[in-house]
Every structure is written in C-alpha cells, then in structure tokens.
Motif scaffolding. Structure first.
Motif, PDB file in Angstrom:
ATOM      1  N   TRP A   1      -4.845  70.232-117.588  1.00  0.00           N
ATOM      2  CA  TRP A   1      -5.421  69.056-116.950  1.00  0.00           C
ATOM      3  C   TRP A   1      -5.043  67.821-117.759  1.00  0.00           C
ATOM      4  O   TRP A   1      -5.151  67.816-118.977  1.00  0.00           O
ATOM      5  CB  TRP A   1      -6.943  69.180-116.874  1.00  0.00           C
ATOM      6  CG  TRP A   1      -7.361  70.378-116.098  1.00  0.00           C
ATOM      7  CD1 TRP A   1      -7.743  71.598-116.584  1.00  0.00           C
ATOM      8  CD2 TRP A   1      -7.395  70.498-114.672  1.00  0.00           C
ATOM      9  NE1 TRP A   1      -8.021  72.459-115.563  1.00  0.00           N
ATOM     10  CE2 TRP A   1      -7.824  71.811-114.373  1.00  0.00           C
ATOM     11  CE3 TRP A   1      -7.125  69.625-113.629  1.00  0.00           C
ATOM     12  CZ2 TRP A   1      -7.969  72.266-113.073  1.00  0.00           C
ATOM     13  CZ3 TRP A   1      -7.272  70.080-112.333  1.00  0.00           C
ATOM     14  CH2 TRP A   1      -7.689  71.375-112.059  1.00  0.00           C
ATOM     15  N   GLY A   2      -4.578  66.788-117.070  1.00  0.00           N
ATOM     16  CA  GLY A   2      -4.207  65.549-117.737  1.00  0.00           C
ATOM     17  C   GLY A   2      -4.977  64.381-117.162  1.00  0.00           C
ATOM     18  O   GLY A   2      -5.693  64.510-116.165  1.00  0.00           O
ATOM     19  N   ILE A   3      -4.830  63.234-117.795  1.00  0.00           N
ATOM     20  CA  ILE A   3      -5.491  62.018-117.327  1.00  0.00           C
ATOM     21  C   ILE A   3      -4.420  61.028-116.906  1.00  0.00           C
ATOM     22  O   ILE A   3      -3.489  60.748-117.659  1.00  0.00           O
ATOM     23  CB  ILE A   3      -6.398  61.426-118.424  1.00  0.00           C
ATOM     24  CG1 ILE A   3      -7.489  62.452-118.761  1.00  0.00           C
ATOM     25  CG2 ILE A   3      -6.999  60.103-117.969  1.00  0.00           C
ATOM     26  CD1 ILE A   3      -8.363  62.052-119.929  1.00  0.00           C
ATOM     27  N   LYS A   4      -4.564  60.533-115.684  1.00  0.00           N
ATOM     28  CA  LYS A   4      -3.592  59.615-115.108  1.00  0.00           C
ATOM     29  C   LYS A   4      -4.286  58.294-114.792  1.00  0.00           C
ATOM     30  O   LYS A   4      -5.407  58.283-114.287  1.00  0.00           O
ATOM     31  CB  LYS A   4      -3.010  60.223-113.826  1.00  0.00           C
ATOM     32  CG  LYS A   4      -1.953  59.395-113.162  1.00  0.00           C
ATOM     33  CD  LYS A   4      -1.397  60.130-111.950  1.00  0.00           C
ATOM     34  CE  LYS A   4      -0.311  59.315-111.286  1.00  0.00           C
ATOM     35  NZ  LYS A   4       0.231  60.016-110.110  1.00  0.00           N
ATOM     36  N   ALA A   5      -3.603  57.211-115.093  1.00  0.00           N
ATOM     37  CA  ALA A   5      -4.098  55.871-114.747  1.00  0.00           C
ATOM     38  C   ALA A   5      -2.913  55.118-114.137  1.00  0.00           C
ATOM     39  O   ALA A   5      -1.956  54.794-114.837  1.00  0.00           O
ATOM     40  CB  ALA A   5      -4.627  55.154-115.978  1.00  0.00           C
ATOM     41  N   GLY A   6      -2.971  54.894-112.841  1.00  0.00           N
ATOM     42  CA  GLY A   6      -1.840  54.262-112.162  1.00  0.00           C
ATOM     43  C   GLY A   6      -0.621  55.157-112.232  1.00  0.00           C
ATOM     44  O   GLY A   6      -0.675  56.307-111.832  1.00  0.00           O
ATOM     45  N   ASN A   7       0.498  54.615-112.762  1.00  0.00           N
ATOM     46  CA  ASN A   7       1.717  55.404-112.925  1.00  0.00           C
ATOM     47  C   ASN A   7       1.867  55.965-114.336  1.00  0.00           C
ATOM     48  O   ASN A   7       2.929  56.452-114.694  1.00  0.00           O
ATOM     49  CB  ASN A   7       2.952  54.542-112.606  1.00  0.00           C
ATOM     50  CG  ASN A   7       3.012  54.193-111.141  1.00  0.00           C
ATOM     51  OD1 ASN A   7       2.567  54.957-110.293  1.00  0.00           O
ATOM     52  ND2 ASN A   7       3.542  53.032-110.836  1.00  0.00           N
ATOM     53  N   CYS A   8       0.826  55.872-115.133  1.00  0.00           N
ATOM     54  CA  CYS A   8       0.897  56.313-116.528  1.00  0.00           C
ATOM     55  C   CYS A   8      -0.011  57.517-116.758  1.00  0.00           C
ATOM     56  O   CYS A   8      -1.028  57.688-116.094  1.00  0.00           O
ATOM     57  CB  CYS A   8       0.481  55.182-117.468  1.00  0.00           C
ATOM     58  SG  CYS A   8       1.561  53.757-117.384  1.00  0.00           S
TER      59      CYS A   8
ATOM     60  N   TYR B   1      -2.959  67.211-122.943  1.00  0.00           N
ATOM     61  CA  TYR B   1      -3.599  67.900-121.830  1.00  0.00           C
ATOM     62  C   TYR B   1      -4.788  68.728-122.308  1.00  0.00           C
ATOM     63  O   TYR B   1      -4.952  68.979-123.493  1.00  0.00           O
ATOM     64  CB  TYR B   1      -2.607  68.760-121.039  1.00  0.00           C
ATOM     65  CG  TYR B   1      -2.057  69.958-121.777  1.00  0.00           C
ATOM     66  CD1 TYR B   1      -2.723  71.179-121.743  1.00  0.00           C
ATOM     67  CD2 TYR B   1      -0.871  69.888-122.468  1.00  0.00           C
ATOM     68  CE1 TYR B   1      -2.224  72.280-122.387  1.00  0.00           C
ATOM     69  CE2 TYR B   1      -0.356  70.980-123.127  1.00  0.00           C
ATOM     70  CZ  TYR B   1      -1.036  72.177-123.080  1.00  0.00           C
ATOM     71  OH  TYR B   1      -0.537  73.272-123.732  1.00  0.00           O
ATOM     72  N   PHE B   2      -5.596  69.113-121.340  1.00  0.00           N
ATOM     73  CA  PHE B   2      -6.801  69.902-121.598  1.00  0.00           C
ATOM     74  C   PHE B   2      -6.682  71.228-120.871  1.00  0.00           C
ATOM     75  O   PHE B   2      -6.159  71.277-119.761  1.00  0.00           O
ATOM     76  CB  PHE B   2      -8.046  69.174-121.067  1.00  0.00           C
ATOM     77  CG  PHE B   2      -8.283  67.832-121.706  1.00  0.00           C
ATOM     78  CD1 PHE B   2      -9.132  67.698-122.791  1.00  0.00           C
ATOM     79  CD2 PHE B   2      -7.659  66.694-121.210  1.00  0.00           C
ATOM     80  CE1 PHE B   2      -9.360  66.457-123.371  1.00  0.00           C
ATOM     81  CE2 PHE B   2      -7.877  65.453-121.775  1.00  0.00           C
ATOM     82  CZ  PHE B   2      -8.724  65.332-122.865  1.00  0.00           C
ATOM     83  N   ILE B   3      -7.206  72.274-121.460  1.00  0.00           N
ATOM     84  CA  ILE B   3      -7.270  73.567-120.776  1.00  0.00           C
ATOM     85  C   ILE B   3      -8.557  73.630-119.952  1.00  0.00           C
ATOM     86  O   ILE B   3      -8.603  74.255-118.910  1.00  0.00           O
ATOM     87  CB  ILE B   3      -7.188  74.718-121.796  1.00  0.00           C
ATOM     88  CG1 ILE B   3      -5.800  74.712-122.445  1.00  0.00           C
ATOM     89  CG2 ILE B   3      -7.454  76.064-121.149  1.00  0.00           C
ATOM     90  CD1 ILE B   3      -5.631  75.676-123.594  1.00  0.00           C
ATOM     91  N   ASP B   4      -9.577  72.940-120.400  1.00  0.00           N
ATOM     92  CA  ASP B   4     -10.871  72.900-119.715  1.00  0.00           C
ATOM     93  C   ASP B   4     -11.003  71.568-118.966  1.00  0.00           C
ATOM     94  O   ASP B   4     -11.015  70.502-119.584  1.00  0.00           O
ATOM     95  CB  ASP B   4     -11.991  73.057-120.737  1.00  0.00           C
ATOM     96  CG  ASP B   4     -13.375  73.118-120.122  1.00  0.00           C
ATOM     97  OD1 ASP B   4     -13.499  72.975-118.885  1.00  0.00           O
ATOM     98  OD2 ASP B   4     -14.338  73.300-120.884  1.00  0.00           O
ATOM     99  N   LYS B   5     -11.092  71.624-117.655  1.00  0.00           N
ATOM    100  CA  LYS B   5     -11.166  70.412-116.834  1.00  0.00           C
ATOM    101  C   LYS B   5     -12.396  69.575-117.172  1.00  0.00           C
ATOM    102  O   LYS B   5     -12.354  68.346-117.119  1.00  0.00           O
ATOM    103  CB  LYS B   5     -11.167  70.774-115.346  1.00  0.00           C
ATOM    104  CG  LYS B   5     -11.127  69.570-114.433  1.00  0.00           C
ATOM    105  CD  LYS B   5     -11.043  69.997-112.978  1.00  0.00           C
ATOM    106  CE  LYS B   5     -10.874  68.839-112.044  1.00  0.00           C
ATOM    107  NZ  LYS B   5     -12.031  67.983-111.906  1.00  0.00           N
TER     108      LYS B   5
END
Length: 142
Positions: A80-87, A112-116
């Motif tokens: 699981w990742g964190i997205k802000a706009g195109n970044c 990234y995270f393994i746990d959402k």
C-alpha cells in the motif's frame, strides 16, 4: 490454456506441499481426485483456521481445481502506498513525495506499507493524499 490462478501465500505453500504428498502417496493427478484426497487428508489433521475456512468455501474449491488445471502462483505481497496528485510518497520515514513513473516497480521498502491500516493512519496524520494498492497502480496503463 488459461492464465495461472493466484492464490494467497498460505494456500500456495500448503497446496504445493499437499500436491507433492498426495501425488507420491496416492498417485493421483486429476484435479477432482487430488482435491478430494487433500480434503480427506485435511479432515484427519488439525489445520490453521484461516486455511480451514478458506478451503471449505465452495468458490475456493473451484479455484483450487482451476489452479490444478491451469497452474498457480502466489498472490503478490500487499503493498500500500500514499499518492497525492501525480506524486507518490517515496520515503515514509521523512514523508517525502516525488513524481514516480512506475510506482508498482520503482518504490523501495521505505515507500510502502504491508498493512493498509498503517497507510490510512498516515494519510489522516498528513491531512491529504490517498492510499493506493501499489500492486495495481500502473497496471491500467500497460
């Protein structure tokens, strides 16, 4: 031939072991016979509850049959990742964001995270962004 069936890692490991044992012990090679032999053996043993409940769902038994028929592979580890706009956040320790061309391939272990739940908590703390499944990000472009 259809594509390989993706199975949860615990099922993948268990099935690999059971098929090898059933083939050696019972000399079975057909999907229904193999599944029946595995279920029969399973009733004789104590199993992990996740495994027990997964294999006893009829839809999952069909998935096992398809896996034996078409081949199988382990599902990828959750990322699981964190997205802000195109970044995308490319460093969760220092909260850095960067424009990334292929998030599913280029983000390292600090991004990234393994746990959402942990990713959701960080988005709440940041006050912006969204949690995305990095295993699926970029797949629509391919």
């Amino acid at each position: 031939m259809s594509e390989k069936v993706k199975l949860p890692k615990i099922i993948f490991d268990w099935l690999d072991n059971e098929i090898k044992q059933a083939t050696m012990r019972l000399n079975v090679a057909q999907p229904f016979t193999t599944i029946a032999a595995i279920l029969n053996e399973m009733n004789k043993k104590t199993f992990d509850s996740d495994l027990f409940w997964w294999i006893n769902l009829p839809a999952n038994q069909w998935k096992l049959i398809d896996a034996l028929r078409c081949g199988y592979e382990a599902e990828p580890e959750p990322r699981w990742g964190i997205k802000a706009g195109n970044c995308y956040m490319d460093n969760t320790i220092e909260w850095q964001f960067d424009r990334v061309i292929n998030a599913s391939a280029t983000l390292d272990e600090f991004a990234y995270f393994i746990d959402k739940t942990n990713a959701d908590d960080l988005v709440k703390e940041l006050g912006f962004g969204e949690v995305v499944d990095l295993n699926k990000e970029g797949k629509a472009d391919e």
